[in-house]
Scaffold this motif. Structure first.
Motif, PDB file in Angstrom:
ATOM      1  N   PHE A   1       3.393   1.743  -1.634  1.00  0.00           N
ATOM      2  CA  PHE A   1       3.555   2.212  -3.208  1.00  0.00           C
ATOM      3  C   PHE A   1       2.531   2.311  -3.603  1.00  0.00           C
ATOM      4  CE2 PHE A   1       7.690  -1.194  -2.340  1.00  0.00           C
ATOM      5  CZ  PHE A   1       8.185  -0.302  -3.198  1.00  0.00           C
ATOM      6  N   GLN A   2       1.143   1.654  -3.547  1.00  0.00           N
ATOM      7  CA  GLN A   2       0.229   2.294  -4.298  1.00  0.00           C
ATOM      8  C   GLN A   2      -0.283   3.459  -3.597  1.00  0.00           C
ATOM      9  OE1 GLN A   2      -3.140  -0.997  -3.187  1.00  0.00           O
ATOM     10  NE2 GLN A   2      -2.109  -2.099  -5.460  1.00  0.00           N
ATOM     11  N   VAL A   3       0.128   4.238  -2.994  1.00  0.00           N
ATOM     12  CA  VAL A   3      -0.102   5.924  -2.191  1.00  0.00           C
ATOM     13  C   VAL A   3       0.816   6.655  -3.116  1.00  0.00           C
ATOM     14  CG1 VAL A   3       0.050   7.547  -0.889  1.00  0.00           C
ATOM     15  CG2 VAL A   3      -1.338   4.492   0.142  1.00  0.00           C
TER      16      VAL A   3
ATOM     17  N   ASN B   1       0.821  -1.179  -0.172  1.00  0.00           N
ATOM     18  CA  ASN B   1       0.066   0.233  -0.198  1.00  0.00           C
ATOM     19  C   ASN B   1       0.599   1.681   0.377  1.00  0.00           C
ATOM     20  OD1 ASN B   1       0.737  -0.932   2.286  1.00  0.00           O
ATOM     21  ND2 ASN B   1      -1.079  -1.018   3.197  1.00  0.00           N
TER      22      ASN B   1
END
Lengths: 781, 553, 102, 206
Positions: free
Chosen positions: C8-10, C6
């Motif tokens: 990285f996803q943010v 997450n």
């Protein structure tokens, strides 16, 4: 009558037809490229070939014996069930005379036309028409049945129309052609009705002999009617009526087959056919049918509208004849027909076409002989026509008009002969008349050409010295028509007068005497006006030539050029031949009185044999006949001397005095007669104008009433639909429009969203995603 | 009933125009793709039109050569079940009543096609483009559709199929008159006339007739007895014309329950007759004809007079005589009288016309009256005469309308009084017009005479002697007809040339190509009508022979 | 602390957001293109990250590789269009380009 | 590498990347934006390396930073006038856009944080360039070929587009565009006579 197949008869009308096609279709171009002769020579030669074939046919006929007729069947023209009309030609002794006269005189006139029409812009047209006329006339004469004769009958009418209207640029002349055609159509109306009546009358007359065995197979079509009105007698009549003429279906076909065989096979089979073919419109079949006393009675016993059917047929056919042969009441077209070129007047309106009525009635002698009433009418009308036309002829100044009325008058003589029952005499006079009247007309043509297309006799005179050949031939022909002894006209006219006096076939009070008297007076007038025209034209000094006076002083030699000159050789030779015939043509029919053989009567006797026994003669003695002959000679000379006294050299002042007379009676009579008794005007008022008024009224009725009703219905429909439309527009359409408008407005609003800007779209994409997420979240919640 | 042959020939004939329509539509659809110019499309449409009509013509010749004139049975039958639930079959076949008309149709459409192209001629108007240059592909499509309808009408042996083709015929005619006809104008009386008016009038008139026909058809269907469809299934009712004929001959319709107190046969007879009489057209239902003719373009006038009027006469023979002949005896007098009135009335009205095309239109009324008179006479001569009159009128009136087109293309007027002396300017045209006039007025030796004389002769021999009076009255028309034609001739062609028309030119090759075949046919039919008789005789004979059985006694 | 998926996803999401913002707000067509590259990169990061954390194979990387190639192709074509646009109008302002307006 | 070091490196890379991206989004100068984009690409390459996608990181640097960015710079240079460089990167409706995009990003972040994807990074190397090559020519050969075709097509397309037509043709191309929006005719050569250019355009539209 025996039939002998003669397979080249069809060539007789064919050659002129070829000529007509040649000149009519190619003539204009050939005329332009190769000159006049290339057009006219073939067309002039064609009638001569026909004449040659006709001669060969007549020679064959003469050798074959008195009862033989030459027959040539080409194909079935109109064959429907039991009615059949063939394309077939027949030459018996009567038509033999006719084809010789027609082809010979016709050929001569073609030759004459070479000179007369020289330089005319419509050269090709003229010869095409003339050839077409020859074709039609020959079909008329050769046709073996009513319908084929009718082809020729109308064909000559058409050619007459075309040739009268030949100078179509002048409205009057064109109108004359139209008049001729329409008046002839009135006659045709009678003719066709007569044929129908005769056909069905014969069918009925033929009925008692029907063969019951074929009743079942052929009675079909009309039985139904009978059963619609169940009347046994009628049924029987219908069945019989059908069956007799109704060798319908198969029998009819076999008849056709036999007919075909006869054309191939020759004499014996041809004769065989006679036994079967009782169901056509062929003259010989009708004649055969009427030879049977039972059937003749069957025909005679029929009545239509209170008149005997035969009489009605005779009268209707005579109506046809009056149209074509210019008799009272339909003679009015012939004088106007003089608008055509003079050779046409000679050929069509003197020698051939106008005699078609005489030929037709003679052809139907067996029928005419059965009905004294019709015979009486024919003879009386003929005599009256002869008389009145002669009176009009007395006062004419136009040389061609004189000849025209003389023609009408002479045709009247022929009808007197027909009505009296002397058919061969009618044909005899027809022949001699063809010679001398053709000669007269051609002579007048020569004169007219010489006088630079002047037709008024008051402006002629003195031509005897200038045009000697024309003058001599004209004189001979005038003598012939006036009935100078030993000229051809004498024999024929004298015979007519005698037969009219002697006849027992008319039911007039006073018998033949009345006819004789009228005809004799007409003969007197004929002699008078013919010599009047001769003297006015040929004697004295030349009175024409305003041109002569106008130009003469300027040019010394010019004056001479304007004087009439003799016509070219092609014309004078023809005049000579015809004059010779006018002089000598009568010797074939010498009177019995002179105890010399009457070749003509003898020749025609077999043809008229069928009616010979039904005709009655008063049987006056030789003494009376001698007396009448001398009377007629005296009449001829009386007319001649009177005319000579009054008109020779234009010196006698009496005619002018009479014309200038102040007395009302004289002037009135003169004007009355000079204007042809105002018959034209009478017809104009009583027939033509009412017809036009009627047609206009009907036309107005058509658009103003019938069409108006239609339009009214349409209008009502439209009003109704307008009401409907209003409802539609206001309520139903309103709703629809509301929806439509909403969509439109929404679209117009949404249109703004489509800005075309890239970012705006991305913006809405983002916003949309956001909304979707929110919506999904809300729904999940 | 034995059907002699089974063939697709008629189906090919009827639907060859449809193939042509398909090709033109394909060309239109691919127009953008193939990058075709308007002119190319027009030429393609014309070419296809020619090909289709010529193909039909060729097929009609095949038909003629293979037709057995000795048999009165149906020939070239093509037969299958079309709509089973209503017992409607696709059933085409021809007999003597229709074969001559089919051949005439093929010929007339070729002629009309020739007359539809603007090739080889100076025909431009300047202001309005000539009809043959306006929306060509649409014109050809409708033209071919019309041909299909006409051929189908003559060939259909199923009442319903007949009705379908009858209506197919109607629609293209409406557009052809309305769109390609004369532009709307206001006449002297201030009424709006012109193509659209004439087209609507034509349409409504004929539609009114077909409505009667439709009602009659439905009534007949529900009255008809059980029969067998072509594939062997039993059917309670039928539309098949041969089957109906057989039923009629068995007395089915003669004994059917009356409608509104009138005999079934009579009421059906009248309904059908009125439907067809409008087409003929018979007085007093004729007023659409002059308007339609005056405002239709030339080839459409040719088809209208040459073919469409004949569908009326054909319908009377096929239905009123063949099936409901039971009432013919009852109606013959009236039909004959109306025929005579049409003949004389038309002739008299002609005399008063000033518009050449209107004159010829009214002369059609007059000449088609002969057809009625001939049929009503109930004699073989009358029937054959009526049939022949249809053929000859087809040829002659086609010629007349083409001739009117020729002069109108040049002068842009048809006012008879306005011409004069044209004979000098246009000799060939004058000759052909003279020929056509003579043929139309019934000059013996030309086509018009044969039909006329047969009708007269046949009517004269009718069992009802009143017909003799009819003939006597109708024969007056030969005088009046001669009168108006010659008078027209006189006013248009004779006399001094009107200076206005010095620029007119004589016939061009396109016009010759259209007119000369007709002219030759006019003469040939006049002297040798036997081929036509051979085609029609047998069938007409058996038609008449069957009449008594129709009464059902 | 462990860096998880997450995270990285943010980052990817933020990168995406910034790219989107660039696309929407920039008036220069080239800048818009840059935004597109950002958005693409955000996606690629996501792809690689998921394959790293979830499946463990090479699939994500290979897709990313394809994505890079696609981006290259897109950039080439888009820039060519922009250049043509500029040549035609002397401007690359997206506000001016409204030919698609309804 | 310890987790902490990884975290430090990650945060550093993340900040570097995002600040570059922010500069791309908000800079007023397009040249600045371009260089900031370079920084972003490098940051992303670092993130790849962090996830042991070494080859991809290299490709990212080569293709994006070396290729695409150079292209973009060329485009910037060709389409902007250097003297206007300061105002070369107008922004448009930034505030509402920020709200919308912000919302969307917020949702994305929310999803990313809340999503049950907390597995630790899979241990071990994922295969080097050799494995990459095997995969590309093995299971992925079809997409690989397709993408190469696409690249080729894009290449040709770009060349065709960018090659430019003759001047006349270009002018012809320009006219309909002008006709559609005559008012915005920004071209100075034609701006001289805008009224005349507008009139026929209206006729066409009518």
């Amino acid at each position: 009558m025996e039939l002998q197949t003669f397979n080249t008869l069809w060539l007789i009308p064919l050659f002129p037809l070829l000529g007509a096609a040649y000149a009519g279709l190619l003539g204009k171009r050939i005329h332009r490229r190769y000159g006049e002769l290339a057009v006219s020579l073939p067309t002039v030669i064609m009638p001569w070939i026909s004449f040659a074939v006709a001669v060969s046919a007549v020679v064959t006929l003469a050798q074959a014996g008195p009862e033989v007729a030459l027959y040539n069947r080409l194909w079935t023209w109109i064959g429907v069930d039991w009615m059949q009309a063939d394309m077939a030609f027949l030459v018996d002794r009567l038509s033999a005379v006719m084809i010789l006269v027609v082809t010979f005189v016709g050929s001569l006139i073609h030759v004459y036309s070479l000179g007369y029409m020289k330089g005319d812009p419509g050269y090709w047209r003229f010869f095409a028409y003339l050839n077409l006329f020859m074709f039609s006339m020959l079909v008329l004469v050769l046709g073996d049945n009513f319908l084929l004769m009718f082809v020729g009958w109308e064909g000559v009418g058409l050619c007459s129309y075309l040739l009268i209207s030949y100078y179509y640029r002048e409205r009057d002349k064109a109108a004359a052609g139209m008049k001729a055609f329409i008046v002839n159509r009135v006659g045709d109306f009678g003719f066709t009705l007569g044929v129908f009546l005769l056909f069905w009358g014969l069918a009925a007359a033929n009925s008692p002999s029907y063969n019951p065995s074929i009743q079942a197979t052929t009675a079909a079509p009309v039985v139904k009617r009978a059963s619609a009105k169940p009347d046994p007698a009628k049924l029987a009549e219908h069945v019989a009526f059908q069956a007799s003429w109704g060798l319908a279906g198969a029998p009819c076909r076999s008849h056709q087959a036999l007919g075909r065989a006869s054309t191939l096979g020759g004499h014996a089979q041809g004769h065989h056919v006679e036994g079967h073919a009782t169901t056509s419109l062929a003259f010989r079949h009708v004649e055969r049918l009427l030879e049977d006393p039972v059937k003749r009675e069957g025909l005679l016993s029929q009545n239509v509208l209170g008149l005997s059917l035969v009489t009605l047929v005779g009268l209707l056919l005579f109506l046809g004849a009056t149209g074509k042969s210019a008799q009272i009441p339909l003679y009015v077209w012939l004088p106007d027909a003089m608008a055509g070129p003079t050779p046409v007047s000679a050929l069509i309106h003197a020698a051939t076409m106008v005699t078609a009525g005489v030929y037709m009635l003679s052809r139907l002698h067996f029928l005419m002989a059965l009905t004294p009433v019709a015979m009486t009418v024919v003879a009386t009308v003929g005599a009256l026509t002869a008389f009145f036309a002669a009176t009009i002829g007395l006062f004419q100044y136009d040389i061609k008009k004189v000849l025209a009325y003389s023609t009408v008058s002479q045709l009247g003589f022929m009808f007197v002969a027909v009505g009296s029952g002397a058919f061969w005499v009618a044909i005899f006079h027809l022949m001699t008349h063809a010679f001398f009247k053709a000669c007269l007309f051609l002579g007048s043509g020569s004169v007219i050409m010489g006088c630079h297309h002047e037709q008024d006799m008051r402006l002629m005179g003195g031509l005897r010295k200038l045009m000697p050949v024309t003058a001599i031939t004209y004189f001979i022909s005038s003598a012939a028509i006036a009935g100078f002894p030993l000229f051809s006209g004498f024999f024929s006219k004298d015979e007519i007068l005698w037969k009219a006096f002697d006849t027992g076939n008319v039911i007039l009070p006073g018998g033949g005497f009345v006819l004789w008297l009228l005809a004799a007076v007409a003969a007197l007038m004929t002699s008078f006006y013919m010599f009047r025209s001769y003297y006015m034209t040929f004697s004295g000094e030349y009175r024409g030539g305003h041109a002569h006076e106008a130009h003469g002083h300027d040019e010394a030699h010019g004056a001479h050029g304007h004087l009439p000159r003799e016509s070219p050789k092609t014309m004078t030779i023809v005049l000579g031949i015809l004059a010779a015939l006018a002089l000598a043509g009568g010797y074939v029919g010498l009177p019995h009185l002179w105890h010399l053989p009457n070749l003509f009567e003898h020749w025609l006797a077999p043809v008229f044999e069928g009616s010979a026994h039904t005709l009655k003669w008063a049987g006056y003695g030789h003494g009376l006949e001698w007396g009448l002959m001398i009377t007629s000679i005296l009449i001829a000379f009386a007319g001649f001397f009177a005319a000579r006294w009054l008109y020779r050299d234009h010196r006698n002042p009496t005619p002018q005095k009479i014309l200038d007379s102040d007395r009302r009676l004289v002037r009135g009579v003169h004007r009355w007669v000079f204007n042809k008794y105002y018959v034209d005007e009478l017809y104009q008022k009583t027939v033509i104008q009412p017809t036009l008024v009627l047609s206009r009224a009907l036309s107005i009725f058509d658009t103003g009433f019938i069409d108006a009703i239609v339009n009214l219905v349409g209008l009502i429909g439209r009003l109704f639909s307008m009401l409907q439309g209003w409802i539609d527009r206001t309520f139903i359409d309103g709703l629809v429009n509301l929806v439509g408008d909403t969509v439109m407005n929404a679209g117009r609003a949404l249109r703004r969203v489509q800005t075309g800007r890239l970012q705006a779209y991305v913006y809405s994409l983002v916003a949309g995603s956001l909304l979707m997420v929110v919506a999904a979240w809300l729904m999940a919640a | 009933m034995n059907y002699q042959t089974n063939s697709y020939l008629l189906t090919w004939m009827i639907f060859t125009p449809a193939i042509g329509i398909g090709v033109i539509l394909a060309a239109l659809g691919l127009r953008a793709r193939l990058n075709l110019a308007q002119r190319q499309i027009d030429q393609i449409a014309r070419g296809v039109g020619f090909a289709a009509t010529l193909m039909v013509g060729a097929l009609s010749l095949v038909l003629w050569s293979r037709y057995d004139s000795g048999s009165s049975a149906l020939q070239f039958v093509h037969h299958f079940v079309w709509m089973r639930s209503w017992n409607i079959e696709y059933f085409v076949g021809i007999d003597g009543l229709s074969v001559a008309l089919v051949i005439l149709t093929a010929l007339t459409f070729i002629i009309a096609m020739i007359a539809s192209v603007p090739w080889w001629g100076k025909i431009e108007d300047g202001h309005h483009p000539h009809f043959s240059k306006r929306r060509v592909s649409g014109y050809i499509i409708l033209f071919l559709l019309l041909e299909m309808g006409v051929l189908g009408t003559f060939c259909a042996q199923d009442f319903f199929l007949f009705y379908v083709f009858w209506e197919v015929m109607l629609l293209p005619m409406y557009f052809l008159i309305g769109v390609w006809g004369a532009p709307p104008r206001v006449d002297e009386q201030g009424r709006v006339r012109g193509g659209p008016y004439a087209a609507i009038k034509f349409f409504l008139y004929t539609l009114a007739g077909s409505v009667l026909m439709l009602l009659a058809m439905i009534a007949v269907y529900y009255t008809s007895g059980p029969s067998t469809l072509v594939d062997g299934t039993k059917a309670l009712h039928t539309f098949s014309i041969p089957a109906l004929t057989q039923m009629a001959q068995a007395g089915l319709f003669a004994h059917a329950a009356p409608i509104l107190g009138v005999d079934f046969v009579k009421i059906i007879f009248v309904a059908l007759f009125l439907g067809f009489a409008v087409k003929v057209p018979m007085f007093p239902f004729h007023t659409w004809l002059p308007d339609a003719h005056v405002d239709a373009p030339t080839p459409i006038s040719v088809i209208l007079a040459g073919i469409l009027l004949k569908t009326g006469g054909y319908g009377i023979l096929r239905f009123d005589v063949q099936i409901f002949g039971g009432a013919l005896a009852w109606a013959a007098g009236a039909i004959g009288a109306l025929g005579v009135i049409s003949i004389l009335y038309g002739a008299f009205v002609c005399m008063a016309q000033k518009d050449l095309k209107k004159l010829i239109a009214y002369s059609s009324v007059s000449h088609m009256g002969f057809v009625l008179l001939g049929i009503a006479a109930l004699t073989p001569q009358g029937m054959t005469g009526a049939m022949f009159q249809m053929i000859s009128h087809g040829v002659v009136s086609a010629m007349l309308f083409l001739l009117v087109g020729v002069i109108y293309d040049r002068a842009h007027t048809r006012d008879i009084e306005g011409f004069g002396g044209l004979a000098a300017q246009m000799p060939e045209y004058t000759g052909l017009t003279g020929l056509a006039f003579m043929a139309s007025l019934g000059l013996p030796g030309l086509a018009g005479f044969v039909g006329e004389i047969l009708v007269f002769l046949g009517a004269f021999g009718a069992a009802d002697t009143a017909f003799r009076g009819y003939v006597a009255v109708a024969a007056l028309s030969v005088i009046v007809t001669a009168g108006y034609y010659l008078w027209t001739m006189h006013r248009m062609f004779l006399g001094e040339l009107n200076k206005k028309w010095e620029g007119l030119w004589d016939m061009n090759w396109r016009e010759r190509l259209a007119l000369y075949p007709l002219a030759v046919l006019t003469i040939v039919l006049g002297f040798y009508p036997a081929p036509v008789f051979a085609l029609v005789d047998t069938s007409l004979h058996s038609l008449l022979a069957a009449l008594p059985r129709l009464v059902g006694g | 602390m462990i860096i998880g998926l997450n995270h990285f996803q943010v980052v990817s999401a933020l990168l995406f957001g910034l790219g989107l913002l660039t696309i929407i707000t920039r008036r220069n067509a080239v800048a818009v293109l840059m935004g597109v590259e950002l958005v693409l990169n955000a996606g690629l990061v996501n792809l690689v990250a998921i394959s790293r954390y979830q499946t463990g194979g090479l699939d994500g990387q290979i897709f990313a590789l394809f994505g890079v190639v696609l981006a290259a192709a897109e950039a080439v074509v888009a820039l060519a269009i922009v250049l043509q646009l500029f040549r035609a109008r002397r401007s690359v302002d997206t506000i001016d380009v409204t030919d698609m307006r309804g | 590498m310890s987790d902490t070091l990884v975290a430090v490196v990650f945060y550093g890379l993340a900040i570097f990347t995002l600040s570059g991206a922010a500069l791309v989004a908000f800079s007023r100068n397009i040249v600045h934006s371009a260089f900031a984009l370079f920084a972003t690409f490098v940051g992303v390459a670092g993130l790849y390396a962090l996830m042991s996608a070494n080859l991809l990181a290299v490709i990212q640097l080569l293709v994006y930073a070396g290729g695409i960015l150079v292209l973009i710079l060329f485009a910037v240079m060709l389409t902007s006038r250097i003297d206007e460089a300061r105002v070369s990167n107008h922004a448009w409706g930034r505030q509402p856009a920020a709200w919308a995009v912000g919302g969307l990003t917020a949702i994305l972040i929310y999803v990313a944080v809340k999503a049950p994807l907390k597995a630790p990074m899979i241990k071990g190397a994922l295969g080097g360039p050799a494995a990459f090559g095997d995969a590309l020519l093995g299971p992925y050969v079809l997409p690989f070929e397709i993408i190469s075709m696409l690249l080729l097509a894009a290449l040709i397309g770009a060349v065709t587009l960018a090659r430019g037509r003759d001047a006349a043709e270009a002018a012809k191309l320009a006219k309909p565009a002008e006709a559609a929006a005559p008012v915005q005719a920004a071209e100075p050569a034609q701006a001289a006579e805008p009224a005349e250019a507008a009139e026929p355009a209206e006729e066409v539209n009518a």
